[in-house]
Scaffold this active site. Structure first.
Site, PDB file in Angstrom:
ATOM      1  N   GLU A  54     -46.676  -4.818  19.567  1.00 21.46           N
ATOM      2  CA  GLU A  54     -47.723  -4.360  20.467  1.00 21.46           C
ATOM      3  C   GLU A  54     -47.673  -5.098  21.802  1.00 21.46           C
ATOM      4  O   GLU A  54     -47.857  -4.497  22.863  1.00 21.46           O
ATOM      5  CB  GLU A  54     -49.104  -4.567  19.823  1.00 21.46           C
ATOM      6  CG  GLU A  54     -49.311  -3.812  18.531  1.00 21.46           C
ATOM      7  CD  GLU A  54     -48.989  -4.638  17.296  1.00 21.46           C
ATOM      8  OE1 GLU A  54     -49.764  -4.580  16.330  1.00 21.46           O
ATOM      9  OE2 GLU A  54     -47.955  -5.350  17.300  1.00 21.46           O
ATOM     10  N   CYS A  86     -52.578  -9.803  17.969  1.00 27.45           N
ATOM     11  CA  CYS A  86     -52.287  -8.589  18.732  1.00 27.45           C
ATOM     12  C   CYS A  86     -53.568  -7.851  19.099  1.00 27.45           C
ATOM     13  O   CYS A  86     -53.626  -7.162  20.119  1.00 27.45           O
ATOM     14  CB  CYS A  86     -51.371  -7.673  17.936  1.00 27.45           C
ATOM     15  SG  CYS A  86     -49.703  -8.337  17.733  1.00 27.45           S
ATOM     16  N   ARG A 186     -26.282  -5.154   5.094  1.00 28.37           N
ATOM     17  CA  ARG A 186     -26.512  -6.600   5.030  1.00 28.37           C
ATOM     18  C   ARG A 186     -27.222  -7.128   6.264  1.00 28.37           C
ATOM     19  O   ARG A 186     -27.820  -8.209   6.208  1.00 28.37           O
ATOM     20  CB  ARG A 186     -25.179  -7.330   4.831  1.00 28.37           C
ATOM     21  CG  ARG A 186     -24.605  -7.189   3.435  1.00 28.37           C
ATOM     22  CD  ARG A 186     -23.269  -7.901   3.309  1.00 28.37           C
ATOM     23  NE  ARG A 186     -22.686  -7.731   1.981  1.00 28.37           N
ATOM     24  CZ  ARG A 186     -21.496  -8.162   1.624  1.00 28.37           C
ATOM     25  NH1 ARG A 186     -20.740  -8.813   2.509  1.00 28.37           N
ATOM     26  NH2 ARG A 186     -21.035  -7.966   0.406  1.00 28.37           N
ATOM     27  N   LEU A 206     -19.497 -12.675   1.594  1.00 30.14           N
ATOM     28  CA  LEU A 206     -20.889 -12.234   1.545  1.00 30.14           C
ATOM     29  C   LEU A 206     -21.591 -12.253   2.894  1.00 30.14           C
ATOM     30  O   LEU A 206     -22.823 -12.281   2.943  1.00 30.14           O
ATOM     31  CB  LEU A 206     -21.694 -13.070   0.527  1.00 30.14           C
ATOM     32  CG  LEU A 206     -21.236 -12.995  -0.932  1.00 30.14           C
ATOM     33  CD1 LEU A 206     -22.128 -13.867  -1.803  1.00 30.14           C
ATOM     34  CD2 LEU A 206     -21.231 -11.573  -1.438  1.00 30.14           C
TER      35      LEU A 206
END
Length: 371
Positions: A54, A86, A186, A206
């Site tokens: 926002e 916000c 990922r 990984l």
């Protein structure tokens, strides 16, 4: 509010998706500001410590935010964290209306954002894009409700359910399109988990490498190694990103020191009934570290443990057009499993799509008594 999202909310959802994987432990949120039918500002949540969606949109809109409608994918926050609320920014900008997708499950917000906006004379609507935003934020929602990450079990298997040949060789079950999809995925998760057998057999790195290059933000790599079997020279200890090795007192102290010298953190937990790393305490530890989403790519034994303990929230199964056969070839899911067909885990809200020659099946588990 029911039906498909409005056009501004669809754009806000697109922005939220772009932020997914970069904002944890905060939610990935998108915001669009419309004044007299024109988009005057838009934004997405920045990494922790940066402004929320926002505020980014309000800065872009400037004076044109006054009297405008703000579309946001989650109830605006109303508390002081790393950044101010916000709701304060929206009130100060004197926006005319706020449309948000669904109520924030965080107990520090949960309805308070709405109340503050209404008290300031700002019109509020809820429900535009609720289902779509809740699905996008499924990790955040579970984490805020339980303190534990949202667990997705992912595997690639042959048509006969094997994830490797009898020798343990698994390169490659799936095709290049699946590999590209995997590395893109990922970038959207907080942590990825495998067992020690996967490290020993496949020696994976990984890391997230979309388009062949390491992403700027990497998921935490988690290795389950109850007895201390993996080598400090394994590829998982190389590349960008942090590594956490979860073990038990069965592993030797010398091994732990070598793993730490390789750059990983070692977490020693008590053993479960089978002498393995206990999964619920590990998940709680990851949740405390701000991990909202955990991708489990652990091999059949690890997958079986997650299923047997009902710790799976989502399944993504890639089915490759091949037959492996072989009694010794490992299955995608081992463990105790179902003794009768009525005990089998089924999937709901399934989607099926193509990844090159492979088939991707995604769904959410329905446990036997819920079927």
């Amino acid at each position: 509010m029911t039906g498909p999202p409005s056009a501004p909310m669809r754009r806000a959802l697109e922005l939220a998706y772009q932020a997914l994987g970069t904002t944890s432990p905060n939610p990935a949120v998108g915001a669009v500001i419309v004044n007299e039918g024109e988009v005057v500002g838009e934004g997405m949540t920045q990494p922790p410590g940066g402004p929320h969606a926002e505020v980014v949109a309000l800065r872009q809109a400037g004076a044109r935010a006054r009297g405008a409608t703000v579309y946001v994918t989650l109830e605006p926050c109303s508390h002081h964290g790393r950044t101010p609320p916000c709701t304060d920014a929206l009130i100060e900008a004197r926006v005319g209306r706020v449309v948000f997708a669904f109520q924030d499950p965080d107990r520090l917000v949960s309805g308070r954002g709405r109340e503050q906006l209404l008290a300031a004379g700002i019109a509020v609507e809820e429900g535009d894009g609720a289902a779509e935003s809740a699905r996008l934020l499924e990790g955040y929602v579970k984490h805020r409700r339980t303190g534990m990450p949202f667990v997705t079990v992912k595997y690639a298997a042959s048509l006969d359910g094997r994830i490797a040949a009898a020798s343990g060789d698994s390169r490659w079950v799936s095709g290049p399109a699946t590999l590209r999809w995997t590395h893109h995925g990922r970038t959207k998760i907080d942590a990825i988990l495998v067992g020690s057998s996967t490290v020993l057999l496949d020696d994976p790195q990984l890391t997230a490498r979309p388009d062949g290059a390491e992403a700027s933000r990497q998921p935490l790599r988690v290795v389950l190694d109850s007895a201390g079997r993996v080598s400090p020279q394994a590829r998982v200890f190389s590349g960008a990103g942090k590594v956490l090795v979860a073990t038990t007192a069965r592993s030797r102290s010398q091994w732990r020191r070598r793993i730490e010298a390789a750059g990983a953190e070692v977490l020693v937990l008590g053993e479960d009934a089978e002498g393995r790393v206990p999964l619920p305490p590990l998940l709680r530890e990851l949740g405390e570290r701000g991990v909202l989403t955990l991708l489990v790519e652990g091999g059949g034994v690890v997958h079986g443990s997650f299923f047997d303990q009902r710790l799976v929230d989502k399944v993504t199964a890639v089915i490759a057009p091949m037959i492996i056969g072989a009694d010794a070839a490992p299955a995608a899911v081992a463990g105790k499993g179902a003794q009768h067909m009525r005990d089998a885990v089924r999937l709901r809200d399934m989607t099926v799509e193509r990844l090159g020659d492979d088939i991707l099946v995604t769904g959410y588990p329905v446990w036997p008594e819920e079927a």
